[in-house]
Structure formats: C-alpha cells, structure tokens
Design an enzyme around this catalytic site. Structure first.
Site, mmCIF file in Angstrom:
data_model
loop_
_atom_site.group_PDB
_atom_site.id
_atom_site.type_symbol
_atom_site.label_atom_id
_atom_site.label_comp_id
_atom_site.label_asym_id
_atom_site.label_seq_id
_atom_site.Cartn_x
_atom_site.Cartn_y
_atom_site.Cartn_z
ATOM 1 N N ILE A 156 0.838 -1.195 0.000
ATOM 2 C CA ILE A 156 0.000 0.000 0.000
ATOM 3 C C ILE A 156 0.879 1.253 0.000
ATOM 4 O O ILE A 156 1.651 1.495 0.937
ATOM 5 C CB ILE A 156 -0.976 -0.005 1.216
ATOM 6 C CG1 ILE A 156 -1.783 -1.316 1.219
ATOM 7 C CG2 ILE A 156 -1.872 1.227 1.204
ATOM 8 C CD1 ILE A 156 -2.486 -1.675 -0.088
ATOM 9 N N GLN A 279 22.590 10.232 -37.180
ATOM 10 C CA GLN A 279 21.181 9.989 -37.486
ATOM 11 C C GLN A 279 20.581 8.902 -36.565
ATOM 12 O O GLN A 279 19.423 8.985 -36.169
ATOM 13 C CB GLN A 279 21.044 9.551 -38.951
ATOM 14 C CG GLN A 279 19.632 9.684 -39.468
ATOM 15 C CD GLN A 279 19.512 9.221 -40.899
ATOM 16 O OE1 GLN A 279 19.924 8.112 -41.237
ATOM 17 N NE2 GLN A 279 18.975 10.065 -41.749
ATOM 18 N N GLY A 341 27.122 3.732 -21.818
ATOM 19 C CA GLY A 341 27.555 3.196 -20.519
ATOM 20 C C GLY A 341 27.262 4.141 -19.374
ATOM 21 O O GLY A 341 26.918 3.704 -18.271
ATOM 22 N N GLU A 364 -2.180 0.009 -10.049
ATOM 23 C CA GLU A 364 -3.541 0.454 -10.400
ATOM 24 C C GLU A 364 -4.084 -0.350 -11.575
ATOM 25 O O GLU A 364 -4.761 0.177 -12.454
ATOM 26 C CB GLU A 364 -3.578 1.963 -10.640
ATOM 27 C CG GLU A 364 -3.313 2.708 -9.343
ATOM 28 C CD GLU A 364 -3.666 4.167 -9.369
ATOM 29 O OE1 GLU A 364 -4.597 4.543 -10.084
ATOM 30 O OE2 GLU A 364 -2.979 4.918 -8.654
HETATM 31 C C1 LIG Z 1 5.112 -0.357 -5.717
HETATM 32 C C2 LIG Z 1 3.690 -0.795 -5.657
HETATM 33 C C3 LIG Z 1 2.724 0.045 -5.113
HETATM 34 C C4 LIG Z 1 1.401 -0.368 -5.025
HETATM 35 N N1 LIG Z 1 0.468 0.442 -4.423
HETATM 36 C C5 LIG Z 1 -0.785 -0.038 -4.174
HETATM 37 C C6 LIG Z 1 -1.717 0.724 -3.410
HETATM 38 O O1 LIG Z 1 -1.457 1.865 -2.996
HETATM 39 N N2 LIG Z 1 -2.923 0.158 -3.135
HETATM 40 C C7 LIG Z 1 -3.270 -1.087 -3.567
HETATM 41 O O2 LIG Z 1 -4.390 -1.540 -3.268
HETATM 42 N N3 LIG Z 1 -2.408 -1.819 -4.322
HETATM 43 C C8 LIG Z 1 -1.177 -1.330 -4.625
HETATM 44 N N4 LIG Z 1 -0.290 -2.068 -5.365
HETATM 45 C C9 LIG Z 1 -0.706 -3.346 -5.900
HETATM 46 C C10 LIG Z 1 -0.882 -3.343 -7.419
HETATM 47 O O3 LIG Z 1 -2.026 -2.636 -7.795
HETATM 48 C C11 LIG Z 1 -0.870 -4.809 -7.896
HETATM 49 O O4 LIG Z 1 0.479 -5.227 -7.799
HETATM 50 C C12 LIG Z 1 -1.375 -4.974 -9.293
HETATM 51 O O5 LIG Z 1 -2.751 -4.707 -9.369
HETATM 52 C C13 LIG Z 1 -1.124 -6.385 -9.840
HETATM 53 O O6 LIG Z 1 -1.426 -7.388 -8.923
HETATM 54 P P1 LIG Z 1 -0.323 -8.515 -8.615
HETATM 55 O O7 LIG Z 1 0.949 -7.812 -8.406
HETATM 56 O O8 LIG Z 1 -0.842 -9.376 -7.551
HETATM 57 O O9 LIG Z 1 -0.174 -9.318 -9.969
HETATM 58 P P2 LIG Z 1 -1.047 -10.580 -10.437
HETATM 59 O O10 LIG Z 1 -2.480 -10.216 -10.439
HETATM 60 O O11 LIG Z 1 -0.638 -11.777 -9.666
HETATM 61 O O12 LIG Z 1 -0.554 -10.729 -11.938
HETATM 62 C C14 LIG Z 1 0.619 -11.421 -12.328
HETATM 63 C C15 LIG Z 1 0.705 -11.345 -13.849
HETATM 64 O O13 LIG Z 1 -0.459 -11.970 -14.439
HETATM 65 C C16 LIG Z 1 -1.132 -11.051 -15.281
HETATM 66 N N5 LIG Z 1 -2.574 -11.272 -15.166
HETATM 67 C C17 LIG Z 1 -3.313 -11.435 -14.034
HETATM 68 N N6 LIG Z 1 -4.609 -11.588 -14.353
HETATM 69 C C18 LIG Z 1 -4.701 -11.507 -15.697
HETATM 70 C C19 LIG Z 1 -5.776 -11.573 -16.643
HETATM 71 N N7 LIG Z 1 -7.041 -11.743 -16.248
HETATM 72 N N8 LIG Z 1 -5.483 -11.450 -17.956
HETATM 73 C C20 LIG Z 1 -4.200 -11.272 -18.378
HETATM 74 N N9 LIG Z 1 -3.148 -11.183 -17.537
HETATM 75 C C21 LIG Z 1 -3.391 -11.301 -16.228
HETATM 76 C C22 LIG Z 1 -0.740 -9.677 -14.778
HETATM 77 O O14 LIG Z 1 -0.874 -8.682 -15.772
HETATM 78 C C23 LIG Z 1 0.719 -9.906 -14.379
HETATM 79 O O15 LIG Z 1 1.513 -9.806 -15.516
HETATM 80 C C24 LIG Z 1 1.025 -1.643 -5.509
HETATM 81 C C25 LIG Z 1 1.990 -2.475 -6.091
HETATM 82 C C26 LIG Z 1 3.302 -2.079 -6.151
HETATM 83 C C27 LIG Z 1 4.304 -3.015 -6.750
#
Ligand SMILES: Cc1cc2nc3c(=O)[nH]c(=O)nc-3n(C[C@H](O)[C@H](O)[C@H](O)COP(=O)(O)OP(=O)(O)OC[C@H]3O[C@@H](n4cnc5c(N)ncnc54)[C@H](O)[C@@H]3O)c2cc1C
Length: 389
Positions: A156, A279, A341, A364
């Site tokens: 978060i 270029q 580099g 998001e």
């Molecule tokens: C630095 C950071 C800050 C964040 N801040 C917040 C915050 O303030 N509040 C909050 O609530 N969350 C926050 N998050 C969470 C963030 O929104 C999630 O990481 C994100 O939504 C993806 O979820 P996951 O990482 O669990 O990936 P997963 O859902 O596990 O996905 C893994 C992979 O599978 C793919 N995938 C999953 N489902 C599908 C589908 N249906 N179709 C195609 N591809 C798919 C994804 O694109 C990804 O490539 C943060 C994350 C990070 C890293």
C-alpha cells in the site's frame, strides 16, 4: 505543443516545476538510495497548496479536477516519479471519499487531505488478491455501532505515512466482487498496525507497506457509499479517476528522461562530433519526443473528458494509462541507450527513471488488465453499432 491550459493551470504547472527543480532535484538521488519517505518535500508541497488541486473549494481545495491532478503529477514526476507519488497516491486514497463520501464524511476528511496535513492511501491489494480484486479476504463484520476489521493488505503506497486509509473489505459471506465494501480507517485506530516496508526496484522515495488489521474497530459511519456491497464499484470508479494520474506520472518520467538524453547527446562527442549529430541517435530522440507528445495529448484529453462528465470513462482512462506507461518504459530504456555506458551508471538519473517507469505498467491494474478493459469495451461498442445498423 500548446495544450491551451487556463491561466490557473499554467500557474499550477509552473509552481510544481519550481518545487521539482528547487526542492526535489537536489534530494532525489538521496531518497532513491535511502528509501526514506520524503517528508521535507511533502511539507513544501503542502505549504504550496498542491495537495488540494483536485478537491472542491467547499472542502478546502483549489477546485480543479483530474486534469489539475495530472498536471501536478506530471511536473513533479519529471524530476522524481517516486517523490511525486507522495502526492498522487494521496489522491488515490482520497477519491473514494470524494466520489462516494457523504457530505459529513467529506467535511471530516477532505480539508486535511487538501491541506496536505494528512496524507491518504488506498488499500485494496492482498497477498492473494492482486488483479483479481474480488478475491480479497479482509473482513469487516458489523457489531453494534462499529465494524470489526480483520485482514492484511500489502503493497500500500503511503502505507504507514498516511493518516487516512480507504480500505476494501468483505462485509458479506459471499465471494467475488459482491459483498465488498469500502471503509475509511484512521491511522491511530486500535488494532491497526503496519508490517513490512518493501525494498523496491524503483519509486524508492515512495513508501510501500503492509497494513495489518486485528480486531480493528471502525465506526460504522465510516462506511462509504451509504450501504454495504458497494466496495467493488467504489474501487473501479476510483481507478477511472486515478489512472490518468498514473498516466501523467508516466509522461513526466518519460519527459525527464528525454530531456536528459537530448542534453547528453548535444554534449557527448565521439568520432569528433556530438553523438546527437548521428542519425541513429537523432531518430531515437525523434521517436521519443513524438511518443511523449502523443501520450501527453491522450492523457490531457482523457482528463478533460473525465472532468467534463463523460460517461463510461473506464475505457479511456485505461487507454491513457496503458499508452503512457508503455511510452515511459520505452523512452526511459532508450534514454539509457542514448547515454551509453554512462546511462547505466548511478551518476546519471536515467537508470533511476527507467526503474521508476516500470511500476506505471504494473500498479492500479497491470497493463494486461487495462487491455482487457479496453478490449471488452470495444467489443461491446462494436456489437452495439451492429445492432443500430
Ligand atoms: C510499488 C507498488 C505500489 C502499489 N500500491 C498499491 C496501493 O497503494 N494500493 C493497492 O491496493 N495496491 C497497490 N499495489 C498493488 C498493485 O495494484 C498490484 O500489484 C497490481 O494490481 C497487480 O497485482 P499482482 O501484483 O498481484 O499481480 P497478479 O495479479 O498476480 O498478476 C501477475 C501477472 O499476471 C497477469 N494477469 C493477471 N490476471 C490476468 C488476466 N485476467 N489477464 C491477463 N493477464 C493477467 C498480470 O498482468 C501480471 O503480468 C502496488 C503495487 C506495487 C508493486
């Protein structure tokens, strides 16, 4: 390109550019290295009334909308995408209140967020619920005049630093997107603690932390949307407004990297001439500049459409986010290439910008999820067109 901003919007842009240059530039490498939260810069932004730009005047803001939020985010991100997030993530946390809060809730929480006295944060993600937001397990059970909140949120932004959290939790026994609700949770509520602070690849000046709720009692009047079961809609409508902000962060990071690359290409000499005279390098710079302008034009237009009250903004917000973040990743990678580099070394900022850019394709809603939103919208539109033929 002239985006025909109003006088107020130009002033906001200049103010943010000045803060970025005078207050963020000198410290960005330090925060990138330490991973500390940039409270000194937050204070400057608060004193300059940046935090209220998208909040209505009646709640202590400047009365702007998504475009003003995007302009500020872009200018700050041009210098540091991580520090800029101390502003942008507060907007993400505030939007559920702005969009779904009662007048009482808005009066209670928005003025302090607008003044930058209190930061906000938005908490949806959990260990087993990322893209699949409907899989959250955090529960809020009504008991008398309060909800009892149990569960753990991860990653978060502004976690631990913010005072006001908009938290998604399950209020009914069912699974999936139904039965989710959104609650406002204050930092000092008993039973609310913070877990691990993440050590990240990029946006290191931004705090990313675990939120832990153990029998945390939240007053029932902190429920957003007036009734239980509206949480998923609140989260999605929030993203519709906040995704142009992520897109603006991406445009800012890309512009910052381009500026560094263009400057370097004019000064670095090889084969007896500036590398910018070749270029091969000029074509890279040309493509970088063109794609940034295309991304900015899309982001500003989407922000204007959202502010003008256009319906069904999920598709266009996703388009802005997916396009601008892909541009940011490509442009920052190319900026490292233009510096050769030196681009790979920490003494130049482009490697940091490349690390910072990556997150804009992930949070998001990942860009795969954005493409799913756009894809299903265009299929629906095509079917509707055919029915009307
Ligand atoms: C630095 C950071 C800050 C964040 N801040 C917040 C915050 O303030 N509040 C909050 O609530 N969350 C926050 N998050 C969470 C963030 O929104 C999630 O990481 C994100 O939504 C993806 O979820 P996951 O990482 O669990 O990936 P997963 O859902 O596990 O996905 C893994 C992979 O599978 C793919 N995938 C999953 N489902 C599908 C589908 N249906 N179709 C195609 N591809 C798919 C994804 O694109 C990804 O490539 C943060 C994350 C990070 C890293």
């Amino acid at each position: 390109m002239n985006y025909f901003l109003t006088e107020e919007q130009e002033m906001l842009k200049e103010l943010c550019a000045q803060i970025a240059k005078e207050k963020i530039l000198p410290v960005r490498a330090e925060y990138d290295e330490s991973g500390e939260f940039p409270w000194d810069v937050v204070k400057v932004m608060a004193d300059s009334d940046i935090y209220g730009v998208y909040i209505p005047e009646e709640y202590g803001g400047f009365g702007g909308g998504v475009l003003e939020m995007a302009i500020a985010t872009e200018e700050l991100s041009r210098v540091c995408g991580g520090i800029a997030l101390a502003f942008a993530a507060s907007a993400l946390g505030a939007y559920p209140i702005l969009l779904f809060g009662s007048d009482e809730q808005k009066k209670k929480y928005l003025p302090d967020i607008a003044a930058g006295k209190k930061l906000a944060a938005f908490a949806l993600t959990e260990a087993n619920a990322g893209s699949d937001a409907g899989a959250i397990e955090t529960r809020a059970e009504l008991s008398g005049d309060h909800y009892v909140l149990n569960g753990t949120k991860q990653w978060i932004t502004n976690g631990g630093e913010a005072e006001t959290y908009t938290v998604l939790a399950r209020t009914s026994k069912g699974t999936g997107i139904r039965g989710m609700s959104c609650l406002i949770v204050e930092k000092d509520t008993p039973g609310f603690t913070f877990g691990k602070k993440e050590d990240k690849m990029g946006i290191r000046g931004s705090a990313t932390r675990e939120l832990i709720f153990q029998d945390c009692k939240v007053p029932k009047e902190n429920l957003l949307g007036g009734r239980e079961g509206t949480g998923f809609v609140i989260a999605m409508r929030t993203f519709d407004k906040s995704r142009p902000g992520v897109a603006a962060q991406a445009v800012g990071i890309a512009q910052g990297a381009f500026d560094e690359a263009a400057k370097y290409a004019r000064h670095r000499e090889q084969f007896g001439q500036p590398v910018g005279s070749f270029q091969g390098v000029q074509f890279m710079l040309a493509d970088m500049a063109t794609s940034i302008e295309a991304a900015r034009a899309l982001v500003y237009q989407v922000a204007r459409a959202v502010d003008a009250g256009e319906k069904d903004i999920a598709k266009i917000s996703a388009m802005a986010k997916v396009f601008a973040s892909d541009v940011a990743m490509k442009v920052t990678t190319d900026a490292v290439q233009v510096l050769g580099g030196y681009g790979y070394m920490k003494e130049y900022p482009v490697e940091k910008m490349m690390r910072d850019a990556k997150i804009t394709q992930i949070y998001e809603g990942t860009n795969q999820i954005q493409r799913s939103i756009i894809g299903s919208a265009v299929i629906k539109e095509s079917a509707a067109k055919e029915r009307n033929e």
